[in-house]
Design a protein around this motif. Sequence first.
Motif, short mmCIF file in Angstrom:
data_model
loop_
_atom_site.label_atom_id
_atom_site.label_comp_id
_atom_site.label_asym_id
_atom_site.label_seq_id
_atom_site.Cartn_x
_atom_site.Cartn_y
_atom_site.Cartn_z
N THR A 218 -19.88 -58.96 -10.82
CA THR A 218 -21.06 -58.34 -11.40
C THR A 218 -21.37 -57.02 -10.68
N ARG A 219 -21.98 -56.12 -11.44
CA ARG A 219 -22.36 -54.81 -10.89
C ARG A 219 -23.44 -54.21 -11.79
N SER A 220 -24.56 -53.91 -11.23
CA SER A 220 -25.63 -53.19 -11.94
C SER A 220 -25.95 -53.81 -13.31
N GLY A 221 -26.16 -55.12 -13.34
CA GLY A 221 -26.54 -55.77 -14.59
C GLY A 221 -25.41 -55.91 -15.60
N HIS A 222 -24.16 -55.83 -15.14
CA HIS A 222 -22.99 -55.97 -16.00
C HIS A 222 -22.05 -57.00 -15.38
N VAL A 223 -21.20 -57.60 -16.23
CA VAL A 223 -20.19 -58.53 -15.75
C VAL A 223 -18.83 -58.03 -16.20
N LEU A 224 -17.84 -58.16 -15.33
CA LEU A 224 -16.48 -57.72 -15.61
C LEU A 224 -15.75 -58.79 -16.44
N LEU A 225 -15.24 -58.40 -17.60
CA LEU A 225 -14.56 -59.33 -18.49
C LEU A 225 -13.22 -58.76 -18.93
N VAL A 226 -12.36 -59.63 -19.39
CA VAL A 226 -11.10 -59.20 -19.99
C VAL A 226 -10.98 -59.88 -21.35
N ARG A 227 -10.35 -59.18 -22.28
CA ARG A 227 -10.12 -59.76 -23.60
C ARG A 227 -8.69 -60.29 -23.66
N ARG A 228 -8.57 -61.58 -23.95
CA ARG A 228 -7.26 -62.22 -23.94
C ARG A 228 -6.40 -61.70 -25.09
N ASP A 229 -5.14 -61.38 -24.77
CA ASP A 229 -4.25 -60.84 -25.80
C ASP A 229 -3.16 -61.83 -26.21
N GLY A 230 -3.23 -63.05 -25.71
CA GLY A 230 -2.23 -64.06 -26.07
C GLY A 230 -2.88 -65.40 -26.30
N LEU A 231 -2.07 -66.35 -26.76
CA LEU A 231 -2.55 -67.71 -26.97
C LEU A 231 -2.53 -68.50 -25.67
N PRO A 232 -3.45 -69.44 -25.52
CA PRO A 232 -4.57 -69.75 -26.42
C PRO A 232 -5.73 -68.78 -26.23
N GLY A 233 -6.62 -68.74 -27.20
CA GLY A 233 -7.83 -67.93 -27.06
C GLY A 233 -7.63 -66.45 -27.29
N ARG A 234 -6.66 -66.08 -28.10
CA ARG A 234 -6.40 -64.66 -28.34
C ARG A 234 -7.65 -63.97 -28.88
N GLY A 235 -8.02 -62.85 -28.25
CA GLY A 235 -9.19 -62.09 -28.67
C GLY A 235 -10.49 -62.52 -28.04
N ARG A 236 -10.49 -63.63 -27.30
CA ARG A 236 -11.71 -64.12 -26.67
C ARG A 236 -11.95 -63.42 -25.34
N LEU A 237 -13.22 -63.37 -24.96
CA LEU A 237 -13.59 -62.80 -23.66
C LEU A 237 -13.42 -63.85 -22.57
N ALA A 238 -13.00 -63.40 -21.39
CA ALA A 238 -12.76 -64.33 -20.30
C ALA A 238 -13.01 -63.65 -18.96
N MET A 239 -13.23 -64.47 -17.95
CA MET A 239 -13.20 -63.96 -16.58
C MET A 239 -11.76 -63.63 -16.23
N PRO A 240 -11.52 -62.62 -15.41
CA PRO A 240 -10.16 -62.44 -14.91
C PRO A 240 -9.80 -63.61 -13.99
N GLY A 241 -8.60 -64.14 -14.14
CA GLY A 241 -8.20 -65.27 -13.33
C GLY A 241 -6.90 -65.85 -13.84
N GLY A 242 -6.44 -66.90 -13.17
CA GLY A 242 -5.21 -67.53 -13.62
C GLY A 242 -4.72 -68.58 -12.63
N PHE A 243 -3.48 -69.02 -12.84
CA PHE A 243 -2.92 -70.09 -12.04
C PHE A 243 -2.64 -69.64 -10.61
N VAL A 244 -2.92 -70.55 -9.69
CA VAL A 244 -2.77 -70.26 -8.26
C VAL A 244 -1.30 -70.34 -7.88
#
Length: 343
Positions: A218-244
């Motif tokens: 978060t920064r100045s009343g905003h949240v950092l998001l990414v738009r998924r470009d693959g399945l599952p959830g293509r086109g959905r907003l998400a937190m940046p993250g992934g498998f450890v």
Amino acid sequence: MTGSVPVPRRRRTFGVYIGRFEPPHTAHLEVMLEALGSVQKLIVVIGSARAARTPKNPFTADERQDIIAAMLAEAGIPKPRVLFVHIRDYYYNETLWLSEVQRGVQAHTRGSTDVALIGHIKDESSYYLRSFPAWEFIPTHVVSELSATDVRTAYFEDRLEDVAGMVPPAVHTFLTEFHATLEYADLRAEYDYLREYRVSWKDAPFPPVFLTADGVVTRSGHVLLVRRDGLPGRGRLAMPGGFVGQTETLLDCAMRKVRGESGLNAAIALDTQLRSQKVFDYPGRSLRGRTVTHAFHFDLGIGQLPVLGEKSALWMPLGDAMAHPELFFEDHHAIIEHFLMRG
């Protein structure tokens, strides 16, 4: 010696029937018709509202309301006898879910306490039937092995003749029309992807538990998001993250994913901006399989929003993000909401 005469149950003013109805099937209809014999008005509480379409939740709450209204009208039930409440999921805050159900019902009952809860306690998934002690519980006599999961499986595997035997005619009409839409095509692609994904690990000696790490930045009343470009959830907003990775810590994974997926300047020392962290392990949070995530909240303070180097990344105002859970992948909206509610 004569047997005792059963005392008829007093007719309640309001009945409450809670479910996801994804989609409503013949057993749902039977329960509603039975309930309407015991109550003057039936309040149908539709769960998983305001959520993104997935193979598990393919239909919007408005669509489900229209389908239920149509199948009850088809059965001869006057429209004024059925009322609706839409409730979103609160994976990590049961109290909020209970309170939203209560508020939604009270908006229709307007202070009346003559309310009964309709349902069938079949397993632990029916726990919520014990969560409203102020309402009399009326158990349904309808016992059926049919589930909406069965209907969805047949639907997404194009066994439409099987679907016809599971749902009322009005529901079948809707499903047939929806089958020709782009939304169905997207859901079918995701269903096939998830099925193949689960097949890829089905021979493991034990069902795997996947571990991921995510970053809520978060920064100045905003949240950092990414738009998924693959399945599952293509086109959905998400937190940046992934498998450890095998050789990294949870925190290192979260920071790597934040920088890699957003293009955030590497000079920003995320580890010094860590505000809080929490494990999110709702068992059904991912349709890919049992997935536990460890989320980290990085608060970058106030000031200009840092430039992002990836086209799929964006800064979204917190008000917009919180107002639109239907735009988000899996439970990411609920996770972000958790950190924001902590203040």
